[in-house]
Design a protein around this motif. Structure first.
Motif, PDB file in Angstrom:
ATOM      1  N   LEU A  50       0.827  -1.203   0.000  1.00 47.53           N
ATOM      2  CA  LEU A  50       0.000   0.000   0.000  1.00 47.53           C
ATOM      3  C   LEU A  50       0.864   1.257   0.000  1.00 47.53           C
ATOM      4  N   MET A 106       0.863   4.050  -2.926  1.00 47.49           N
ATOM      5  CA  MET A 106       0.552   5.444  -2.623  1.00 47.49           C
ATOM      6  C   MET A 106       1.665   6.366  -3.078  1.00 47.49           C
ATOM      7  N   CYS A 115       1.377   6.829  -6.778  1.00 52.99           N
ATOM      8  CA  CYS A 115       0.282   7.731  -7.127  1.00 52.99           C
ATOM      9  C   CYS A 115       0.622   9.186  -6.804  1.00 52.99           C
ATOM     10  N   LEU A 116       1.432   9.411  -5.776  1.00 50.29           N
ATOM     11  CA  LEU A 116       1.880  10.774  -5.479  1.00 50.29           C
ATOM     12  C   LEU A 116       2.787  11.304  -6.575  1.00 50.29           C
ATOM     13  N   PHE A 140      -3.075  13.863  -1.095  1.00 50.90           N
ATOM     14  CA  PHE A 140      -3.272  12.771  -0.152  1.00 50.90           C
ATOM     15  C   PHE A 140      -4.473  11.920  -0.546  1.00 50.90           C
ATOM     16  N   ALA A 145      -3.497   9.799  -3.451  1.00 51.94           N
ATOM     17  CA  ALA A 145      -2.626   8.704  -3.017  1.00 51.94           C
ATOM     18  C   ALA A 145      -3.426   7.594  -2.348  1.00 51.94           C
ATOM     19  N   ILE A 146      -4.417   7.963  -1.520  1.00 56.71           N
ATOM     20  CA  ILE A 146      -5.207   6.952  -0.805  1.00 56.71           C
ATOM     21  C   ILE A 146      -6.048   6.138  -1.784  1.00 56.71           C
ATOM     22  N   TYR A 147      -6.841   6.831  -2.613  1.00 55.93           N
ATOM     23  CA  TYR A 147      -7.735   6.116  -3.529  1.00 55.93           C
ATOM     24  C   TYR A 147      -6.945   5.344  -4.588  1.00 55.93           C
ATOM     25  N   GLY A 174      -3.734   4.472  -4.526  1.00 55.03           N
ATOM     26  CA  GLY A 174      -2.910   3.446  -3.912  1.00 55.03           C
ATOM     27  C   GLY A 174      -3.711   2.226  -3.508  1.00 55.03           C
TER      28      GLY A 174
END
Length: 332
Positions: free
Chosen positions: A39, A43, A46-47, A154, A157-159, A161
């Motif tokens: 994870l 993330m 994705c960042l 953020f 990154a969450i979604y 990731g």
């Protein structure tokens, strides 16, 4: 004997070696560690590629149709290569300008010489691209605070990731759980997972390509009806809405897998599912109201496919019962 041999080797039934509680606890600890690492790497990726992820999330917005109230003409005004804007004409302007009978008209503003003076004039052109673009939703995503960009990053990154890491996380948990299942149970679980992944992807795709543009256009139309501007949205709100909507639709499409699993283990049967149709209809509309915009069209567009999947599930359960009864009659 074969029976004694199977009894002496529980791995044949259970699908894996027998371990102590502490050994299982250690295996579970490593599952959590590997999942957290997967994870975290997803993330981070994705960042780094946040602008590309934002582009993917914004795509449904570019496909939404804008709503222009009334029947007055809309002028798409360009100056050279610059787009000056789209303007809905009043009745007086429409009569005085006389731009033709088409609802959408592309107008070019050009410099003209009038004697020794240079003035600006206009001419109607047939720019099909500009006319089509005027009928699409154009909303600017904005940050309204200094830290807004960090919150958006953020969220992305969450979604993002979670989506990228989910296959690996699922694999890690599967390697931990599957040895406790019998070989026959593992076979059914593999089949169910295959259908679950397929239905989830179908649900997300249906939401992304079909429902999302309709929902966004409806949101803009309703805001204009209230007399509010609808051409700037907060970036974090938009990303949260789109990702929640797609995730909810994907999970909603998992309903057949859940219900058929309960049928297989004996919790539900065809008769019970058939009696539940009224409750499922209400539940589907409630999901549509919670996950979409508060507007009837998108709620119906979400509730209808979910209920169709439920009906398919009911008939599959009927077929399974009919097949089992037929086999039992043959054995007798």
């Amino acid at each position: 004997m074969a029976g004694d041999h199977d009894t002496e080797n529980p791995e044949v039934h259970e699908g894996g070696p027998v371990k102590s509680f502490l050994e299982h606890l250690e295996d579970f600890r490593w599952v959590l560690i590997k999942s957290a690492v997967a994870l975290g790497l997803a993330m981070l990726l994705c960042l780094v590629a946040g602008n590309y992820v934002i582009g993917i999330i914004k795509w449904p917005m570019t496909q939404a149709k804008v709503s222009w109230p009334g029947t007055n003409q809309v002028a798409i005004v360009n100056f050279g290569t610059n787009h000056l804007g789209n303007f809905q004409l009043s009745d007086e302007e429409q009569k005085s300008l006389n731009l033709g009978k088409d609802r959408f008209v592309s107008v070019s503003v050009e410099p003209l010489k009038l004697g020794t003076n240079q003035v600006l004039g206009w001419r109607v052109n047939s720019d099909a691209g500009a006319i089509a673009d005027a009928q699409r939703l154009h909303v600017e995503l904005v940050n309204l605070s200094p830290a807004g960009g960090f919150f958006v990053a953020f969220q992305v990154a969450i979604y993002g990731g979670a989506v990228l890491a989910s296959p690996f996380i699922f694999y890690f948990f599967a390697t931990f759980i599957f040895p406790a299942l019998k070989m026959r149970e593992q076979k059914y679980v593999y089949r169910g997972l295959l259908f679950a992944v397929g239905l989830f992807l179908i649900g997300v795709s249906f939401c992304y390509f079909v429902l999302m543009p309709v929902a966004l256009a409806a949101s803009q139309m309703y805001s204009q009806w209230l007399g509010l501007g609808a051409f700037q949205w907060r970036a974090e709100d938009y990303i949260s809405f789109v990702c929640r909507f797609m995730l909810g639709m994907g999970l909603g499409f998992e309903l057949p897998v859940v219900l058929l699993t309960l049928v297989k283990i004996g919790v539900l049967n065809y008769s019970m599912l058939r009696r539940m149709w009224r409750y499922m209809l209400v539940i589907n509309f409630v999901l549509g109201a919670v996950l979409t915009t508060p507007e009837v069209l998108t709620q119906v567009l979400m509730a209808v496919p979910l209920y169709m999947l439920y009906e398919i599930t009911v008939w599959i359960a009927w077929y399974w019962e009919w097949r089992d009864k037929k086999r039992a009659a043959i054995e007798i």
